[in-house]
Design an enzyme around this catalytic site. Sequence first.
Site, short mmCIF file in Angstrom:
data_model
loop_
_atom_site.label_atom_id
_atom_site.label_comp_id
_atom_site.label_asym_id
_atom_site.label_seq_id
_atom_site.Cartn_x
_atom_site.Cartn_y
_atom_site.Cartn_z
N ARG A 168 0.84 -1.22 0.00
CA ARG A 168 0.00 0.00 0.00
C ARG A 168 0.87 1.26 0.00
O ARG A 168 0.58 2.25 0.70
CB ARG A 168 -0.94 0.05 1.21
CG ARG A 168 -1.78 -1.19 1.43
CD ARG A 168 -2.90 -1.32 0.39
NE ARG A 168 -3.77 -2.42 0.75
CZ ARG A 168 -3.62 -3.68 0.31
NH1 ARG A 168 -2.63 -3.98 -0.53
NH2 ARG A 168 -4.46 -4.62 0.68
N SER A 241 -10.86 1.22 4.10
CA SER A 241 -10.01 0.86 5.25
C SER A 241 -9.27 2.10 5.70
O SER A 241 -8.52 2.69 4.91
CB SER A 241 -8.96 -0.16 4.85
OG SER A 241 -9.57 -1.34 4.47
N GLU A 337 -4.26 4.68 6.46
CA GLU A 337 -4.05 4.46 5.02
C GLU A 337 -4.30 5.76 4.24
O GLU A 337 -3.51 6.10 3.37
CB GLU A 337 -5.00 3.36 4.56
CG GLU A 337 -4.54 2.65 3.32
CD GLU A 337 -5.42 1.45 3.03
OE1 GLU A 337 -5.10 0.36 3.52
OE2 GLU A 337 -6.39 1.60 2.29
P1 NAP Z 1 -10.61 -10.25 5.13
O1 NAP Z 1 -10.83 -11.11 3.94
O2 NAP Z 1 -11.61 -10.25 6.24
O3 NAP Z 1 -9.15 -10.49 5.72
C1 NAP Z 1 -8.66 -9.69 6.82
C2 NAP Z 1 -7.22 -9.32 6.53
O4 NAP Z 1 -6.45 -10.47 6.47
C3 NAP Z 1 -7.12 -8.62 5.20
O5 NAP Z 1 -6.90 -7.27 5.45
C4 NAP Z 1 -5.99 -9.33 4.45
O6 NAP Z 1 -4.84 -8.53 4.25
C5 NAP Z 1 -5.59 -10.47 5.34
N1 NAP Z 1 -5.75 -11.75 4.62
C6 NAP Z 1 -6.86 -12.51 4.48
N2 NAP Z 1 -6.61 -13.64 3.79
C7 NAP Z 1 -5.29 -13.60 3.47
C8 NAP Z 1 -4.42 -14.45 2.75
N3 NAP Z 1 -4.84 -15.62 2.22
N4 NAP Z 1 -3.12 -14.08 2.61
C9 NAP Z 1 -2.68 -12.92 3.13
N5 NAP Z 1 -3.45 -12.06 3.79
C10 NAP Z 1 -4.74 -12.39 3.99
O7 NAP Z 1 -10.41 -8.76 4.61
P2 NAP Z 1 -11.40 -7.58 4.23
O8 NAP Z 1 -11.21 -6.52 5.22
O9 NAP Z 1 -12.78 -8.07 3.93
O10 NAP Z 1 -10.74 -7.10 2.89
C11 NAP Z 1 -10.64 -7.94 1.76
C12 NAP Z 1 -9.60 -7.40 0.81
O11 NAP Z 1 -9.98 -6.14 0.29
C13 NAP Z 1 -8.25 -7.21 1.49
O12 NAP Z 1 -7.24 -7.59 0.59
C14 NAP Z 1 -8.21 -5.74 1.78
O13 NAP Z 1 -6.91 -5.20 1.80
C15 NAP Z 1 -9.00 -5.18 0.64
N6 NAP Z 1 -9.64 -3.94 1.05
C16 NAP Z 1 -8.98 -2.76 0.86
C17 NAP Z 1 -9.59 -1.59 1.29
C18 NAP Z 1 -8.93 -0.28 1.17
O14 NAP Z 1 -9.52 0.75 1.42
N7 NAP Z 1 -7.69 -0.23 0.80
C19 NAP Z 1 -10.83 -1.61 1.88
C20 NAP Z 1 -11.45 -2.83 2.07
C21 NAP Z 1 -10.85 -3.99 1.65
P3 NAP Z 1 -4.63 -7.50 3.01
O15 NAP Z 1 -5.41 -6.30 3.37
O16 NAP Z 1 -3.17 -7.26 3.04
O17 NAP Z 1 -5.11 -8.16 1.77
#
Ligand code: NAP
Length: 345
Positions: A168, A241, A337
């Site tokens: 990020r 996020s 972020e």
């Molecule tokens: P989630 O699936 O509930 O997972 C929680 C966290 O665990 C995530 O933030 C993700 O990290 C990590 N994770 C889950 N499975 C993983 C794997 N197999 N390997 C490595 N890391 C793992 O997450 P969520 O909050 O619903 O978000 C889903 C995805 O959308 C994530 O990748 C998240 O970054 C992305 N997202 C981004 C934003 C933003 O504003 N930037 C907002 C919402 C969601 P990572 O975040 O590093 O992937």
Amino acid sequence: MTDAFTIERDAPLAARNTLRVAATARWLASVRDPAALPEVLGRREFRDVAVLVLGEGSNVLFTVDFDGLVLFPAWRDVRVVADDGRVARVRAGAGHGWDAFVDWTLAQGLAGLENLALIPGLVGAAPIQNIGAYGVEVRECIAAVEAWDRRAAGFARLDPSACGFGYRDSAFRREPERWIVTAVEFELDRTRAPRLEYAGVREELAGMGSPRPTPAQVAQAVRALRRRKLPDPAVVGNAGSFFKNPVVPAELAAQLRAANPALPVYPAADGSGKLSAAWLIEACGWRGFREGDAGISAQHALVLVNHGHASGAQLLDVARRVVASVEARFGVRLEPEPRIIGADF
Ligand code: NAP
């Protein structure tokens, strides 16, 4: 004024940031052609003022009015610059909406961006934060970034190794006053295998009856997941996020895991551990917290929300208290972020 840009004074920004903070900008320039950037930035009144590029405003928190020039990139051209039938190079203008661009690539049969569907913001913002979701980071598909370099007062074309991409993060994010991203060139492979490491995506696809999905089906699954899990900024102000997942040394990750067996820990670069910021925040009891109109989403603990008329200072105060309580309990310091305007976090 010319056809290439318009300039407004004391411009309201409430409708231009998804946290819906009622800040103003001393000047707002809507620029329709990047070739006009030298002229706009070279105007006498803008020479020594702060410049902020603001697209959809989905990754920014205004804690004060912006006493400078807000630049809105309104150029959206998309073209295929090379295509050998398998791999295509596509160049998109910074002002093109990200999700609409993802859709366009999928309609051409091009794979690579499907896991990044429905991320808010514009194409130009994608490399700045090296946007990532569901196991894919945009840098994997970036062939070059074009930008105006304010330091050198010239246009530059950076190959990925010069972009300093991290989790990020990028060189553009580390030097926001220097770079104005004008276009991104992507390399997209029609034969790229789907990336299904994240359990949530696999489960969603299984529910759709698509165990061997096309890229378009992956995007459909990601959109369904995001719509279900994240609050819609059209309904409640938020910037997605608000906190990054902390990446900590492996020993600390192991210690925390031993003390908190339910804490999700994922392997990150150099053997370090990536912790779930959402889990840490929830464990401190912040999910669904509300004070006045500022709070933490009941839907997702990573999301700072404005229920109506919270000021940027009130939102910042909640975010700082969240960070302080996570640090006090777990010894881990969360980082925001979004870009915070007018305060050091
Ligand atoms: P989630 O699936 O509930 O997972 C929680 C966290 O665990 C995530 O933030 C993700 O990290 C990590 N994770 C889950 N499975 C993983 C794997 N197999 N390997 C490595 N890391 C793992 O997450 P969520 O909050 O619903 O978000 C889903 C995805 O959308 C994530 O990748 C998240 O970054 C992305 N997202 C981004 C934003 C933003 O504003 N930037 C907002 C919402 C969601 P990572 O975040 O590093 O992937």
